[in-house]
Design an enzyme around this catalytic site. Sequence first.
Site, short mmCIF file in Angstrom:
data_model
loop_
_atom_site.label_atom_id
_atom_site.label_comp_id
_atom_site.label_asym_id
_atom_site.label_seq_id
_atom_site.Cartn_x
_atom_site.Cartn_y
_atom_site.Cartn_z
N HIS A 234 0.85 -1.19 0.00
CA HIS A 234 0.00 0.00 0.00
C HIS A 234 0.88 1.24 0.00
CE1 HIS A 234 -3.21 2.78 1.15
NE2 HIS A 234 -4.01 1.84 0.69
N ASP B 263 -8.02 -5.15 -0.66
CA ASP B 263 -8.42 -5.97 -1.82
C ASP B 263 -8.10 -7.45 -1.65
OD1 ASP B 263 -7.44 -3.14 -3.58
OD2 ASP B 263 -9.48 -3.93 -3.59
C1 SDX Z 1 -5.95 0.23 -3.18
O1 SDX Z 1 -4.25 4.72 -1.97
C2 SDX Z 1 -5.21 4.05 -1.46
O2 SDX Z 1 -5.67 4.35 -0.39
C3 SDX Z 1 -5.74 2.90 -2.31
C4 SDX Z 1 -6.76 2.04 -1.65
C5 SDX Z 1 -8.06 2.79 -1.44
O3 SDX Z 1 -8.83 2.38 -0.56
O4 SDX Z 1 -8.34 3.71 -2.24
O5 SDX Z 1 -6.29 1.57 -0.41
C6 SDX Z 1 -7.13 0.84 -2.51
O6 SDX Z 1 -5.65 0.61 -4.28
C7 SDX Z 1 -5.14 -0.78 -2.44
C8 SDX Z 1 -3.91 -1.28 -3.28
C9 SDX Z 1 -4.41 -2.33 -4.25
N1 SDX Z 1 -3.35 -2.73 -5.18
C10 SDX Z 1 -2.75 -3.93 -5.09
O7 SDX Z 1 -2.97 -4.75 -4.22
C11 SDX Z 1 -1.77 -4.21 -6.23
C12 SDX Z 1 -0.49 -4.82 -5.64
N2 SDX Z 1 0.14 -3.81 -4.82
C13 SDX Z 1 1.12 -3.00 -5.47
O8 SDX Z 1 1.02 -2.78 -6.83
C14 SDX Z 1 1.64 -1.89 -4.60
O9 SDX Z 1 1.75 -2.33 -3.32
C15 SDX Z 1 0.92 -0.57 -4.59
C16 SDX Z 1 0.64 -0.06 -5.95
C17 SDX Z 1 -0.36 -0.68 -3.84
C18 SDX Z 1 1.85 0.37 -3.88
O10 SDX Z 1 3.04 0.33 -4.67
P1 SDX Z 1 4.28 1.17 -4.25
O11 SDX Z 1 3.90 2.59 -4.11
O12 SDX Z 1 5.44 0.85 -5.13
O13 SDX Z 1 4.52 0.60 -2.81
P2 SDX Z 1 5.76 0.90 -1.99
O14 SDX Z 1 6.49 2.10 -2.48
O15 SDX Z 1 5.40 0.85 -0.56
O16 SDX Z 1 6.68 -0.41 -2.33
C19 SDX Z 1 7.80 -0.64 -1.54
C20 SDX Z 1 8.56 -1.74 -2.27
C21 SDX Z 1 8.81 -1.44 -3.73
O17 SDX Z 1 10.05 -2.07 -4.05
P3 SDX Z 1 11.37 -1.14 -4.15
O18 SDX Z 1 11.08 -0.12 -5.25
O19 SDX Z 1 11.54 -0.51 -2.78
O20 SDX Z 1 12.48 -2.11 -4.53
O21 SDX Z 1 7.78 -2.96 -2.23
C22 SDX Z 1 7.54 -3.39 -3.57
C23 SDX Z 1 7.73 -2.19 -4.47
O22 SDX Z 1 8.17 -2.63 -5.74
N3 SDX Z 1 6.15 -3.85 -3.59
C24 SDX Z 1 5.78 -5.09 -3.87
C25 SDX Z 1 4.39 -5.09 -3.74
N4 SDX Z 1 3.96 -3.88 -3.39
C26 SDX Z 1 5.07 -3.11 -3.29
N5 SDX Z 1 6.48 -6.19 -4.23
C27 SDX Z 1 5.76 -7.31 -4.46
N6 SDX Z 1 4.41 -7.38 -4.34
C28 SDX Z 1 3.70 -6.30 -4.00
N7 SDX Z 1 2.36 -6.37 -3.89
#
Ligand code: SDX
Length: 393
Positions: A270, A328
């Site tokens: 998130h 989700d």
């Molecule tokens: C919603 O904003 C909101 O409030 C949204 C929401 C709402 O109610 O409106 O809460 C609803 O959209 C929830 C999120 C749903 N999406 C998913 O579940 C899709 C899978 N999750 C990811 O795509 C991701 O976690 C995001 C998009 C939600 C956040 O991505 P970020 O901004 O890259 O997360 P981060 O910066 O905290 O990540 C830290 C690290 C990163 O790696 P590095 O760049 O540091 O090497 O963790 C990695 C990311 O690549 N990472 C993941 C991951 N989520 C983050 N690696 C593997 N699997 C994952 N799910």
Amino acid sequence: QAGMFTYDPGFTSTASCRSSITYIDGEAGILLYRGYPIEQLAMQCSFLEVCYLLLRGELPNFDQLKEFERNITMHTMVHDQLTNFFKGFRRDAHPMAIMVGVVGALSAFYHDALDIRSKCDREMSAIRLLAKVPTIVAMCHKYSAGSPFMYPQNKLSYVENFMRMMLATPCEEYEPNPVLVRALDRILILHADHEQNASTSTVRLAGSSGANPFACITAGIACLWGAAHGGANEAVLHMLEEIGDTSRIGIYINKAKDKDDPFRLMGFGHRVYKNHDPRAKLMRETCYEVLGELGLQDDPLFKLALELERIALEDEYFIEKKLYPNVDFYSGIVLHALGIPSKMFTAIFAMGRTVGWISHWDEMIADPEQKIGRPRQLYTGATRRDVPARHGR
Ligand code: SDX
């Protein structure tokens, strides 16, 4: 209690706006709607009570709630000409594509008579959207299934009405199960608002230009569709079906950790929560309730999700990156158990989030100092003096 949280001054420098609607503490895993903890609202209130709270700032008393419910009930039917919009879509069109088209079309039916500077007109828009979006979502499902549309029934509650429009046919009534109705009502509460997420920020930006609320909510629907946002609930179910068996979880955990692999664990991580998303825990409890009621305690997808969560939460990559299940991760399993097809999941998310979008839109329009949004950029391109002679000129 009032004043429980101090506003982090350091944060104001990057905040895109000020709002009193929802508060999130991502480190502590706290979510408040108008100051009330989501855990209490989800377990003690109805979705329409929470809608009233988000829109007007206070929980309704008995009479206020009855008036609000009656108002919404009396607007659940859509203009009959709106049904023509569905005929332009292929039957296999994604429901979110239809939602963008049909909710956007509401502008053509209600926009002309609307003065967004009038509080009364804004409240009427809110009532119309809260009332008609469930009808349109159910119509999307019926259209893709090749079934006739079901009309709302005024004697039913908000969620009973929606479930009947989704699952009944002219040949067979749908007998609402109170446990399942309550579960969906709670799912809508958990999706109702979430501060300045991507789709809500989209609605605010669109609204800042003075666009009508139906068009602004449509912009929010389009943004929510993305798999990184609201589209994740549908993606979680597809991921679990692809994993298939607990013996294959390790393969997908490693894929998610592989920097060269674009795969991400759907339903995990998130932008704000670096601790448990409080909604995910409530969604898991709702899973237990619904599957228990339906005698599906051994649902393989749920068992797989529980094991996947257990393994991920013990994995040093997920611990280090602070990746936890989000709203989700379990919602798709509950919706699947309720008999809702996976391609409808994000439309259900939009149905819950409509009240959050309208509340933020209204808060912004009501602010006399609000100006049109104008995000700035860091220019990284070249600056050049002369256009070169070319093509013989
Ligand atoms: C919603 O904003 C909101 O409030 C949204 C929401 C709402 O109610 O409106 O809460 C609803 O959209 C929830 C999120 C749903 N999406 C998913 O579940 C899709 C899978 N999750 C990811 O795509 C991701 O976690 C995001 C998009 C939600 C956040 O991505 P970020 O901004 O890259 O997360 P981060 O910066 O905290 O990540 C830290 C690290 C990163 O790696 P590095 O760049 O540091 O090497 O963790 C990695 C990311 O690549 N990472 C993941 C991951 N989520 C983050 N690696 C593997 N699997 C994952 N799910």
